[in-house]
Write a protein that holds these residues in place. Structure first.
Motif, PDB file in Angstrom:
ATOM      1  N   PRO A   9       0.946  -1.762   0.151  1.00 39.97           N
ATOM      2  CA  PRO A   9       0.073   0.530   0.210  1.00 39.97           C
ATOM      3  C   PRO A   9       0.807   1.133   0.075  1.00 39.97           C
ATOM      4  O   PRO A   9       0.669   2.673  -0.372  1.00 39.97           O
ATOM      5  CB  PRO A   9      -0.570  -0.144   1.897  1.00 39.97           C
ATOM      6  CG  PRO A   9       0.131  -1.075   2.218  1.00 39.97           C
ATOM      7  CD  PRO A   9       1.042  -1.956   0.985  1.00 39.97           C
ATOM      8  N   MET A  15      -5.188   0.335  -3.521  1.00 41.63           N
ATOM      9  CA  MET A  15      -4.313  -0.369  -2.106  1.00 41.63           C
ATOM     10  C   MET A  15      -3.300  -1.158  -2.769  1.00 41.63           C
ATOM     11  O   MET A  15      -3.023  -2.634  -1.749  1.00 41.63           O
ATOM     12  CB  MET A  15      -5.629  -1.328  -3.082  1.00 41.63           C
ATOM     13  CG  MET A  15      -6.857  -1.286  -2.295  1.00 41.63           C
ATOM     14  SD  MET A  15      -8.371  -2.785  -2.737  1.00 41.63           S
ATOM     15  CE  MET A  15      -8.315  -3.062  -1.528  1.00 41.63           C
ATOM     16  N   GLY A  55      -6.874  -6.973  -3.358  1.00 37.74           N
ATOM     17  CA  GLY A  55      -6.167  -6.089  -2.124  1.00 37.74           C
ATOM     18  C   GLY A  55      -6.788  -6.547  -0.569  1.00 37.74           C
ATOM     19  O   GLY A  55      -6.371  -5.948   0.134  1.00 37.74           O
ATOM     20  N   TRP A  56      -7.538  -7.278  -0.351  1.00 36.02           N
ATOM     21  CA  TRP A  56      -8.771  -7.288   0.707  1.00 36.02           C
ATOM     22  C   TRP A  56      -8.169  -8.516   1.551  1.00 36.02           C
ATOM     23  O   TRP A  56      -8.078  -8.553   2.965  1.00 36.02           O
ATOM     24  CB  TRP A  56      -9.926  -7.146   0.624  1.00 36.02           C
ATOM     25  CG  TRP A  56     -10.632  -6.858   1.648  1.00 36.02           C
ATOM     26  CD1 TRP A  56     -10.830  -5.980   2.895  1.00 36.02           C
ATOM     27  CD2 TRP A  56     -12.217  -7.916   2.462  1.00 36.02           C
ATOM     28  NE1 TRP A  56     -11.722  -6.810   4.001  1.00 36.02           N
ATOM     29  CE2 TRP A  56     -12.584  -8.352   3.438  1.00 36.02           C
ATOM     30  CE3 TRP A  56     -12.388  -9.597   1.454  1.00 36.02           C
ATOM     31  CZ2 TRP A  56     -13.470  -8.967   4.409  1.00 36.02           C
ATOM     32  CZ3 TRP A  56     -13.751  -9.609   1.743  1.00 36.02           C
ATOM     33  CH2 TRP A  56     -13.936  -9.897   3.412  1.00 36.02           C
TER      34      TRP A  56
END
Length: 62
Positions: A9, A15, A55-56
């Motif tokens: 990040p 992200m 990204g999560w």
């Protein structure tokens, strides 16, 4: 080039997914970002959903 995929990040624009993929594969982040844009234009929301999920779910690296 890294042994495992982690998002970056602090190096990324949104992200850090493209920066992490570029570090993992050894390519330029601009190429990865352009591939995401082309993928989003071709597949629509599927590429965007995969980007957000990546990204999560991915581990955050330094």
């Amino acid at each position: 080039m890294s042994n495992r995929f982690v998002v970056k990040p602090h190096k990324g624009k949104i992200m850090g997914v493209a920066a992490g993929l570029a570090d993992y594969s050894g390519t330029d982040p601009l190429i990865i970002r352009l591939a995401f844009v082309v993928g989003a234009l071709i597949t629509g929301p599927i590429a965007i959903l995969l980007y957000v999920l990546t990204g999560w779910l991915a581990t955050e690296g330094r």
